[in-house]
Design an enzyme around this catalytic site. Structure first.
Site, PDB file in Angstrom:
ATOM      1  CG  LEU A 175      -1.997  -0.923   1.978  1.00 49.24           C
ATOM      2  CD1 LEU A 175      -2.761  -1.106   2.821  1.00 49.24           C
ATOM      3  CD2 LEU A 175      -2.688  -0.997   0.135  1.00 49.24           C
ATOM      4  N   GLY A 198       5.434   1.989   3.228  1.00 53.32           N
ATOM      5  CA  GLY A 198       6.948   2.236   3.437  1.00 53.32           C
ATOM      6  C   GLY A 198       8.046   0.921   2.305  1.00 53.32           C
ATOM      7  CB  SER A 226       2.991  -3.487  -8.806  1.00 48.98           C
ATOM      8  OG  SER A 226       3.678  -3.194  -7.558  1.00 48.98           O
TER       9      SER A 226
HETATM   10  P1  ADP Z   1       5.567   3.740   0.175  1.00 45.75           P
HETATM   11  O1  ADP Z   1       6.693   4.078  -0.571  1.00 45.75           O
HETATM   12  O2  ADP Z   1       5.573   2.713   0.474  1.00 45.75           O
HETATM   13  O3  ADP Z   1       4.230   4.774  -0.142  1.00 45.75           O
HETATM   14  P2  ADP Z   1       7.502   6.101   2.026  1.00 45.75           P
HETATM   15  O4  ADP Z   1       8.016   4.466   2.302  1.00 45.75           O
HETATM   16  O5  ADP Z   1       6.823   6.975   1.146  1.00 45.75           O
HETATM   17  O6  ADP Z   1       5.918   4.698   2.122  1.00 45.75           O
HETATM   18  O7  ADP Z   1       6.448   6.320   3.368  1.00 45.75           O
HETATM   19  C1  ADP Z   1       6.234   4.820   5.281  1.00 45.75           C
HETATM   20  C2  ADP Z   1       6.583   6.051   5.975  1.00 45.75           C
HETATM   21  O8  ADP Z   1       6.464   4.643   6.837  1.00 45.75           O
HETATM   22  C3  ADP Z   1       8.059   6.188   5.597  1.00 45.75           C
HETATM   23  O9  ADP Z   1       7.383   8.149   7.040  1.00 45.75           O
HETATM   24  C4  ADP Z   1       8.024   5.820   6.888  1.00 45.75           C
HETATM   25  O10 ADP Z   1       9.263   6.945   7.635  1.00 45.75           O
HETATM   26  C5  ADP Z   1       7.959   5.276   7.977  1.00 45.75           C
HETATM   27  N1  ADP Z   1       8.283   4.427   8.513  1.00 45.75           N
HETATM   28  C6  ADP Z   1       7.517   3.704  10.050  1.00 45.75           C
HETATM   29  N2  ADP Z   1       8.532   2.586  10.505  1.00 45.75           N
HETATM   30  C7  ADP Z   1       8.909   1.774   8.943  1.00 45.75           C
HETATM   31  C8  ADP Z   1       9.342   1.050   8.695  1.00 45.75           C
HETATM   32  N3  ADP Z   1       9.452   0.002   9.226  1.00 45.75           N
HETATM   33  N4  ADP Z   1       9.567   0.774   7.161  1.00 45.75           N
HETATM   34  C9  ADP Z   1       9.617   1.984   6.691  1.00 45.75           C
HETATM   35  N5  ADP Z   1       9.088   3.343   7.216  1.00 45.75           N
HETATM   36  C10 ADP Z   1       8.933   3.206   8.159  1.00 45.75           C
END
Ligand code: ADP
Length: 204
Positions: free
Chosen positions: A35, A39, A108
């Site tokens: 989603l 992350g 995806s």
């Molecule tokens: P996506 O690319 O799936 O849309 P993002 O990486 O842009 O998601 O955003 C994920 C958010 O969740 C970021 O703000 C990140 O700092 C936070 N987060 C908290 N814990 C985690 C974790 N374990 N792994 C990845 N992101 C995390």
């Protein structure tokens, strides 16, 4: 074969094995799916940084970034999403063939599209590792780093994955990262472990 006719494959004079052997590289694709806000970008970019700092060729193909260029002509309709993923799958395959770890970070959402990318890699004899970045919708919605869930809830964005468009989780992913239970570092280590298990970290 697509619409073009009279197009012939030119083999070139360098085999993949020769290329990888000369470069001391091994190519593959790690396909992060999940989603929005699960992350994918955070983890793929951290993995990219570790790999490159160790001298391993790695390159991230990020959903939003590619929509600025290669996929700038595509929106979020069902057809456009299919084409978006198809193109990224093809680009990832080329990077993998060239000897890089291609890190694809795209929602995806549809099983069929991801399977098509896997099949394209299988057909080309290239490893395809699917990583399910698995955080519950409620967690993603609470994180909402780009404010997109809020906009979707307000009806300002239509067809948003998880809200009014489905997300089909992988049936048999190579790795599941529960990012609401694991730290970013733990997720990165798990990805490196996945590469190692598949013999993709050491030189040929
Ligand atoms: P996506 O690319 O799936 O849309 P993002 O990486 O842009 O998601 O955003 C994920 C958010 O969740 C970021 O703000 C990140 O700092 C936070 N987060 C908290 N814990 C985690 C974790 N374990 N792994 C990845 N992101 C995390």
């Amino acid at each position: 074969m697509g619409r073009a006719t009279n197009v012939h494959w030119y083999q070139g004079s360098l085999t993949r094995e020769e290329r990888w052997s000369h470069l001391g590289a091994k190519g593959c694709t790690i396909w992060f799916t999940g989603l929005s806000a699960s992350g994918k970008s955070t983890i793929s970019s951290a993995v990219e940084k570790v790999l490159v700092s160790r001298g391993v060729r790695a390159y991230r193909l990020d959903g939003d970034n590619l929509r600025h260029g290669l996929n700038a002509d595509l929106g979020f309709s069902a057809d456009d999403r299919v084409e978006n993923v198809r193109r990224v799958g093809e680009v990832a395959r080329l990077f993998a063939d060239a000897g890089s770890v291609a890190l694809s970070a795209f929602i995806s959402p549809y099983l069929r599209d991801r399977d098509a990318c896997r099949q394209a890699h299988d057909k080309a004899g290239l490893p395809f590792l699917e990583v399910f970045v698995d955080a519950p919708l409620a967690v993603c919605e609470q994180r909402d780093p780009k404010g997109l869930y809020q906009k979707a809830r307000e009806g300002l964005i239509q067809g948003f994955t998880g809200i009014d468009d489905p997300y089909e989780p992988p049936r048999n992913p190579d790795l599941v990262l529960k990012t609401h239970e694991m730290s970013i570092d733990q997720c990165v280590d798990a990805c490196l472990g996945l590469l190692e298990q598949n013999g993709l970290l050491s030189g040929p």
